[in-house]
Design a protein around this motif. Structure first.
Motif, PDB file in Angstrom:
ATOM      1  N   HIS A 240       1.019 -30.095  21.916  1.00  0.00           N
ATOM      2  CA  HIS A 240       0.359 -31.392  21.757  1.00  0.00           C
ATOM      3  C   HIS A 240       0.945 -32.357  22.779  1.00  0.00           C
TER       4      HIS A 240
ATOM      5  N   SER B  57      -6.649 -23.322  16.346  1.00  0.00           N
ATOM      6  CA  SER B  57      -5.296 -23.176  16.882  1.00  0.00           C
ATOM      7  C   SER B  57      -4.639 -21.912  16.336  1.00  0.00           C
ATOM      8  N   LYS B  58      -4.816 -21.658  15.056  1.00  0.00           N
ATOM      9  CA  LYS B  58      -4.193 -20.481  14.451  1.00  0.00           C
ATOM     10  C   LYS B  58      -4.768 -19.190  15.010  1.00  0.00           C
TER      11      LYS B  58
ATOM     12  N   GLU C 155       4.006 -31.456  11.206  1.00  0.00           N
ATOM     13  CA  GLU C 155       2.688 -30.815  11.167  1.00  0.00           C
ATOM     14  C   GLU C 155       2.674 -29.541  12.011  1.00  0.00           C
ATOM     15  N   MET C 156       3.224 -29.609  13.195  1.00  0.00           N
ATOM     16  CA  MET C 156       3.205 -28.468  14.108  1.00  0.00           C
ATOM     17  C   MET C 156       4.081 -27.318  13.611  1.00  0.00           C
TER      18      MET C 156
ATOM     19  N   LEU D 255      -2.933 -28.022  19.806  1.00  0.00           N
ATOM     20  CA  LEU D 255      -3.076 -28.467  18.414  1.00  0.00           C
ATOM     21  C   LEU D 255      -4.458 -29.107  18.291  1.00  0.00           C
TER      22      LEU D 255
ATOM     23  N   TYR E 276      -9.367 -28.606  14.534  1.00  0.00           N
ATOM     24  CA  TYR E 276      -9.679 -27.553  13.572  1.00  0.00           C
ATOM     25  C   TYR E 276      -8.509 -26.580  13.527  1.00  0.00           C
ATOM     26  N   GLU E 277      -7.793 -26.586  12.411  1.00  0.00           N
ATOM     27  CA  GLU E 277      -6.574 -25.791  12.286  1.00  0.00           C
ATOM     28  C   GLU E 277      -6.814 -24.319  12.570  1.00  0.00           C
ATOM     29  N   ASP E 278      -7.950 -23.786  12.103  1.00  0.00           N
ATOM     30  CA  ASP E 278      -8.224 -22.366  12.297  1.00  0.00           C
ATOM     31  C   ASP E 278      -8.346 -22.001  13.772  1.00  0.00           C
TER      32      ASP E 278
ATOM     33  N   ARG F 271       4.428 -26.204  10.734  1.00  0.00           N
ATOM     34  CA  ARG F 271       3.730 -25.404   9.719  1.00  0.00           C
ATOM     35  C   ARG F 271       2.942 -24.243  10.318  1.00  0.00           C
ATOM     36  N   TYR F 272       2.588 -24.337  11.589  1.00  0.00           N
ATOM     37  CA  TYR F 272       1.758 -23.305  12.209  1.00  0.00           C
ATOM     38  C   TYR F 272       2.539 -22.031  12.524  1.00  0.00           C
TER      39      TYR F 272
END
Length: 216
Positions: A143, A125-126, A161-162, A118, A121-123, A164-165
């Motif tokens: 995480h 991880s995605k 939060e996690m 995690l 920067y969200e991108d 959502r991925y």
């Protein structure tokens, strides 16, 4: 999401133990993975690649070669490839692009599951989750609290939060001061998994440096 997944005809579900290989030298890694492969109590094997002495070789030849040997040593047990940077208790700091590149390689060349940290920067991880799916592999959004146990509200917020991925599984770990703290941690995670139909992998770090990992 689901509370269990099937990998290599092995169902990883509640109670499944994941053995960890985190040695530095390739020969020691292979020996540990082989031992875990022969252990009937272990359902899957994680290679903590950040501990490998050649993990930062720039030609990207030694790491894929090592991964091939690790995959062979794991036999028919699912292999989880992970890299923890210093923020979540790993041995080294690392750039997010390197972690993404490394993990994409692992998904392409033999790992059955890959850990997507995690990252801030969200991108980033995605992109790892995407690469895993692109190669028909499973993703584990990870995480770790390497030096403390979070309060319940903080932990639940992190889990939300996690979720959502939309990774195949969520791995969350923390340092437990004693057995009572570890049991409280487990109870929170188990309840969250049941209520949200999410597969959760719990990692408990002990003060003596030992880490144990199980599917809830």
């Amino acid at each position: 999401m689901s509370r269990s997944i099937i990998v290599n005809q092995t169902e990883l579900t509640s109670g499944a133990v994941i053995g960890i290989a985190n040695e530095a030298v390739k020969e020691d890694i292979i020996a540990k993975v082989s031992a875990l492969a022969d252990d009937p109590q272990v359902a899957a094997i994680e290679w903590r690649s950040d501990e490998y002495e050649n993990i930062f070789e720039i030609t990207f030849k030694e790491v894929p070669a090592a991964l091939e040997e690790v995959r062979k040593a794991a036999k028919d047990k699912p292999l989880l490839f992970s890299f923890r940077d210093a923020v979540i208790g790993g041995k080294h700091p690392a750039k997010y692009m390197y972690i993404a590149r490394l993990t994409a390689m692992a998904a392409k060349q033999g790992a059955d599951l890959v850990s997507a940290p995690l990252l801030p920067y969200e991108d980033a991880s995605k992109s790892i989750i995407f690469e895993a799916a692109n190669h028909n592999k499973r993703s584990v959004l990870t995480h770790i609290y390497p030096d403390r146990m979070p309060e319940k509200d903080e932990l639940l917020k992190k889990l939300d939060e996690m979720k959502r991925y939309e990774a195949d599984a969520i791995e969350i770990g923390a340092l437990a001061a004693d057995e009572k703290e570890a049991e409280s941690f487990r109870a929170i995670l188990e309840n969250y998994g049941k209520e949200n139909d999410v597969m959760i992998i719990m990692s408990v770090l002990n003060t003596d440096g030992i880490e144990k990992k199980v599917v809830l």
